[in-house]
Design an enzyme around this catalytic site. Structure first.
Site, PDB file in Angstrom:
ATOM      1  N   GLY A 195     -54.080   3.882  45.996  1.00 26.32           N
ATOM      2  CA  GLY A 195     -52.836   4.501  46.438  1.00 26.32           C
ATOM      3  C   GLY A 195     -52.561   4.080  47.866  1.00 26.32           C
ATOM      4  O   GLY A 195     -52.840   2.946  48.255  1.00 26.32           O
ATOM      5  N   CYS A 196     -52.043   4.961  48.660  1.00 25.22           N
ATOM      6  CA  CYS A 196     -51.736   4.675  50.059  1.00 25.22           C
ATOM      7  C   CYS A 196     -53.004   4.247  50.800  1.00 25.22           C
ATOM      8  O   CYS A 196     -54.020   4.939  50.745  1.00 25.22           O
ATOM      9  CB  CYS A 196     -51.138   5.914  50.717  1.00 25.22           C
ATOM     10  SG  CYS A 196     -50.850   5.710  52.476  1.00 25.22           S
ATOM     11  N   PHE A 197     -52.938   3.133  51.506  1.00 29.40           N
ATOM     12  CA  PHE A 197     -54.146   2.654  52.179  1.00 29.40           C
ATOM     13  C   PHE A 197     -54.585   3.547  53.322  1.00 29.40           C
ATOM     14  O   PHE A 197     -55.740   3.523  53.715  1.00 29.40           O
ATOM     15  CB  PHE A 197     -54.055   1.192  52.611  1.00 29.40           C
ATOM     16  CG  PHE A 197     -52.810   0.726  53.312  1.00 29.40           C
ATOM     17  CD1 PHE A 197     -52.060   1.529  54.158  1.00 29.40           C
ATOM     18  CD2 PHE A 197     -52.393  -0.582  53.129  1.00 29.40           C
ATOM     19  CE1 PHE A 197     -50.929   1.061  54.798  1.00 29.40           C
ATOM     20  CE2 PHE A 197     -51.258  -1.071  53.770  1.00 29.40           C
ATOM     21  CZ  PHE A 197     -50.524  -0.242  54.608  1.00 29.40           C
ATOM     22  N   TRP A 198     -53.705   4.377  53.860  1.00 29.91           N
ATOM     23  CA  TRP A 198     -54.119   5.293  54.917  1.00 29.91           C
ATOM     24  C   TRP A 198     -55.207   6.243  54.408  1.00 29.91           C
ATOM     25  O   TRP A 198     -56.158   6.543  55.119  1.00 29.91           O
ATOM     26  CB  TRP A 198     -52.958   6.121  55.431  1.00 29.91           C
ATOM     27  CG  TRP A 198     -51.851   5.356  56.087  1.00 29.91           C
ATOM     28  CD1 TRP A 198     -51.874   4.063  56.543  1.00 29.91           C
ATOM     29  CD2 TRP A 198     -50.540   5.853  56.360  1.00 29.91           C
ATOM     30  NE1 TRP A 198     -50.664   3.731  57.079  1.00 29.91           N
ATOM     31  CE2 TRP A 198     -49.821   4.808  56.984  1.00 29.91           C
ATOM     32  CE3 TRP A 198     -49.921   7.059  56.138  1.00 29.91           C
ATOM     33  CZ2 TRP A 198     -48.493   4.961  57.396  1.00 29.91           C
ATOM     34  CZ3 TRP A 198     -48.611   7.203  56.549  1.00 29.91           C
ATOM     35  CH2 TRP A 198     -47.904   6.168  57.172  1.00 29.91           C
ATOM     36  N   CYS A 199     -55.046   6.731  53.177  1.00 30.81           N
ATOM     37  CA  CYS A 199     -56.025   7.663  52.596  1.00 30.81           C
ATOM     38  C   CYS A 199     -57.361   6.971  52.364  1.00 30.81           C
ATOM     39  O   CYS A 199     -58.417   7.483  52.743  1.00 30.81           O
ATOM     40  CB  CYS A 199     -55.521   8.203  51.257  1.00 30.81           C
ATOM     41  SG  CYS A 199     -54.045   9.225  51.354  1.00 30.81           S
TER      42      CYS A 199
END
Length: 183
Positions: free
Chosen positions: A16-20
């Protein structure tokens, strides 16, 4: 601590979102470096804006460099499958699009075998009520994301998305894998 002569491995994961995903793996003992990026799309060196259109074919990913003497690929994948939902196609929570797909992008045939084996075990265990849709593919066309995406959670912990989406994933990792936390 690894020495400069310790062999390292690289694996690329899309959760999913690479920040997570980056925020979780930054805290994992044995993971030496985490870099947000894009892979397995058609455009060379895409921008974040291009990837967000869903038309480049890229996944938002993190590239992990790890020391297999400290943590195995299997252990990394166990963490990966707990901190994201591998059963939703092209989606993680409210993030929707092919760029948010679940993926394991391997750099060797041995990594491919481990990834496929872990997925078979998860499927056999009936851990999830739906089938695992995680893509397992050879790493292709990787590029590093823009500088402002690197260490995003570390640099922006109070930003809304970080506080309400990234933070809970980090907490889940810390509770579930306390023994794997960096000192």
């Amino acid at each position: 601590m690894p020495t400069s002569s310790s062999p390292t491995e690289t694996i690329v994961l899309g959760g999913g979102c690479f920040w997570c995903t980056e925020a979780v793996f930054d805290r994992v003992q044995g993971v030496l470096d985490v870099e947000s990026g894009y892979c397995n799309g058609q455009v060379v060196n895409p921008t974040y804006e291009q990837v967000c259109t869903g038309r480049t074919g890229h996944a938002e990913v993190v590239k992990l460099e790890f020391d297999p003497a400290q943590i195995s690929l299997r252990e990394i994948l166990e963490i990966f499958f707990v901190v994201h939902d591998p059963t939703t196609l092209n989606r993680q929570g409210n993030d929707v699009g092919t760029q948010y797909r679940s993926g394991i992008y391997y750099t060797s045939d041995a990594q491919k075998e481990v990834a496929e084996g872990v997925i078979r075990e998860i499927e056999a265990s009936k851990t999830y009520h739906s089938p695992v849709v995680t893509e397992v593919a050879k790493l292709a066309n990787y590029s590093t994301a823009e500088a402002y995406h690197q260490d995003y959670f570390l640099n922006n912990p109070n930003q809304g998305y970080c506080a309400f989406v990234v933070g809970p994933k980090v907490e889940k990792f810390q509770k579930t894998f306390a023994s794997r936390l960096k000192a």
